[in-house]
Motif scaffolding. Structure first.
Motif, short mmCIF file in Angstrom:
data_model
loop_
_atom_site.label_atom_id
_atom_site.label_comp_id
_atom_site.label_asym_id
_atom_site.label_seq_id
_atom_site.Cartn_x
_atom_site.Cartn_y
_atom_site.Cartn_z
N UNK A 202 0.74 -1.14 0.00
CA UNK A 202 -0.08 0.02 0.07
C UNK A 202 0.72 1.24 0.01
N UNK A 203 0.05 2.50 -0.52
CA UNK A 203 1.01 3.41 -0.44
C UNK A 203 0.92 4.06 -2.04
N UNK A 204 1.19 5.25 -2.14
CA UNK A 204 1.81 6.37 -0.98
C UNK A 204 0.65 7.00 -0.39
N UNK A 205 0.65 7.82 0.61
CA UNK A 205 -0.32 8.36 1.44
C UNK A 205 -0.88 9.44 0.61
N UNK A 206 -2.18 9.30 0.30
CA UNK A 206 -3.10 9.82 -0.58
C UNK A 206 -3.18 9.44 -1.97
N UNK A 207 -2.54 8.32 -2.19
CA UNK A 207 -2.78 7.66 -3.65
C UNK A 207 -3.88 6.63 -3.43
N UNK A 208 -4.03 5.90 -4.67
CA UNK A 208 -4.91 4.83 -4.50
C UNK A 208 -4.15 3.80 -5.02
N UNK A 209 -4.77 2.51 -4.83
CA UNK A 209 -3.92 1.21 -5.33
C UNK A 209 -3.65 1.18 -7.00
N UNK A 210 -4.56 1.69 -7.66
CA UNK A 210 -4.27 2.03 -9.12
C UNK A 210 -3.12 2.66 -9.66
N UNK A 211 -2.39 3.38 -8.67
CA UNK A 211 -1.17 4.20 -8.91
C UNK A 211 -0.07 3.27 -8.54
N UNK A 212 0.59 3.73 -7.63
CA UNK A 212 2.11 3.32 -7.40
C UNK A 212 2.02 1.93 -6.90
N UNK A 213 0.84 1.48 -5.86
CA UNK A 213 0.95 0.18 -5.13
C UNK A 213 0.53 -0.88 -6.13
N UNK A 214 -0.27 -0.51 -7.13
CA UNK A 214 -0.73 -1.50 -8.14
C UNK A 214 0.31 -1.76 -9.15
N UNK A 215 1.13 -0.87 -9.48
CA UNK A 215 2.37 -1.14 -10.35
C UNK A 215 3.32 -2.10 -9.53
N UNK A 216 3.90 -1.88 -8.25
CA UNK A 216 4.64 -2.78 -7.68
C UNK A 216 4.08 -4.16 -7.43
N UNK A 217 2.62 -4.41 -7.32
CA UNK A 217 1.97 -5.67 -7.06
C UNK A 217 2.05 -6.34 -8.36
N UNK A 218 1.63 -5.59 -9.51
CA UNK A 218 1.76 -6.20 -10.66
C UNK A 218 2.97 -6.80 -11.23
N UNK A 219 4.08 -6.04 -10.92
CA UNK A 219 5.42 -6.40 -11.38
C UNK A 219 5.85 -7.38 -10.70
N UNK A 220 5.51 -7.30 -8.94
CA UNK A 220 6.14 -8.61 -8.32
C UNK A 220 5.17 -9.90 -8.55
N UNK A 221 4.22 -9.82 -9.00
CA UNK A 221 3.17 -10.87 -9.33
C UNK A 221 3.77 -11.46 -10.54
N UNK A 222 4.05 -10.76 -11.68
CA UNK A 222 4.67 -11.35 -12.55
C UNK A 222 5.99 -12.02 -12.48
N UNK A 223 6.60 -11.84 -11.33
CA UNK A 223 7.82 -12.65 -10.76
C UNK A 223 7.50 -13.70 -9.97
N UNK A 224 6.15 -13.92 -9.96
CA UNK A 224 5.86 -15.05 -9.13
C UNK A 224 5.27 -15.14 -7.83
N UNK A 225 5.15 -13.88 -7.19
CA UNK A 225 4.42 -13.65 -5.99
C UNK A 225 2.85 -13.46 -6.03
N UNK A 226 2.28 -13.91 -4.92
CA UNK A 226 0.99 -13.69 -4.62
C UNK A 226 0.80 -12.23 -4.19
N UNK A 227 0.26 -11.37 -4.88
CA UNK A 227 0.36 -10.00 -4.32
C UNK A 227 -1.10 -9.17 -4.07
N UNK A 228 -1.12 -8.36 -2.98
CA UNK A 228 -2.61 -7.72 -2.85
C UNK A 228 -2.02 -6.06 -2.57
N UNK A 229 -2.71 -5.46 -3.61
CA UNK A 229 -2.44 -3.84 -3.46
C UNK A 229 -3.80 -3.48 -2.82
#
Length: 286
Positions: A3-30
């Motif tokens: 989660x994060x940044x402060x005042x952002x939503x999951x479709x912004x930064x957290x979603x990018x991190x979650x998608x990229x790590x999911x592509x590397x084999x992690x189960x992710x939740x933003x």
């Protein structure tokens, strides 16, 4: 979970991190913190250091109930202003086996002491008095006003008020930090209609809770679980990561990304060290 940044939503930064790590084999939740984005809770656009910390533990509950997820191998990432909550959650919830932060902000410290702890004691008291009187105004009107969560002062020492985190248009004299945030949240690059930073502001009395709730106060309790702190060598927020690194007592790593400012770590794929995040969690959660 991320989660994060402060005042952002999951479709912004957290979603990018979650998608990229999911592509590397992690189960992710933003996820969106309570009262923001698509998460529930009223009043809207209010931030809580306590509840936002609890949201990380709630995310552990949610991801740990998914079939195929090993509950003994859950890690957390906090980005920007949610980093302090991720660390605080890990200090009290041992189900979080490893925690990483990126472009860390400690929102309790930021709101109660200002950037680089620049508030004088008199200014801190002035902000507290302003927030206290705003509580009366909100109670009398029956609804919360919006305001600046990091309360600035003008050249005459007066509190500056506003109803937007970021301006509609970037002023010509904008400093590099405001410019970087504006160029992410207010342009096509990162704008989202549910994002507080893109469209509006927090409730004016939001800082009150952050004055009374110091984040990461028990960071020593994360040990022996590992911490990875990612920051940029040009980030105005770097001192938060530096100080947490000094305070942490267990396995820890401070990764300073060359030629990166704070906002580069939001979406600049050439700067975000996903290879190191991948290795850190795979090793830490093995």
């Amino acid at each position: 979970m991320i989660s994060g940044p402060f005042g952002a939503v999951k479709e912004q930064v957290a979603g990018l991190y979650a998608q990229t790590l999911a592509e590397r084999g992690f189960v992710t939740l933003a996820f969106d913190p309570s009262f923001t984005g698509e998460s529930g809770g009223v009043v809207r656009n209010v931030a809580s250091p306590d509840i936002f910390t609890e949201d990380f533990s709630a995310a552990v509950d949610a991801i740990g109930l998914l079939p195929g997820v090993d509950r003994t191998r859950i890690g957390a990432i906090g980005i920007c202003g949610l980093s302090g909550m991720a660390l605080t959650a890990a200090s009290a919830d041992s189900r979080i086996k490893a925690v990483a932060t990126s472009a860390m902000y400690d929102m309790s410290r930021s709101m109660s002491r200002a950037h680089q702890d620049s508030y004088t004691r008199a200014q801190r008291q002035q902000v507290i008095d302003y927030l206290s009187q705003q509580r009366w105004a909100d109670a009398e009107s029956g609804q919360p006003a919006l305001g600046l969560h990091e309360v600035p002062f003008d050249e005459q020492g007066r509190i500056v008020k506003g109803t937007r985190v970021l301006p509609e248009k970037l002023p010509p004299e904008a400093d590099p930090v405001l410019t970087a945030f504006f160029n992410y949240y207010r342009t096509r690059r990162g704008f989202h209609p549910r994002s507080i930073n893109s469209t509006t502001a927090w409730t004016a009395t939001t800082p009150m809770a952050f004055f009374g709730f110091p984040l990461a106060a028990h960071i020593d309790m994360i040990a022996p679980r590992p911490i990875l702190l990612v920051t940029g060598d040009k980030a105005h927020s770097r001192y938060y990561s530096d100080d947490v690194y000094q305070a942490a007592t267990g396995p820890k790593e401070l990764l300073v990304v060359p030629d990166a400012d704070h906002v580069d770590l939001y979406d600049n794929l050439a700067r975000i060290p996903f290879d190191r995040l991948d290795t850190f969690f795979k090793q830490s959660l093995a």
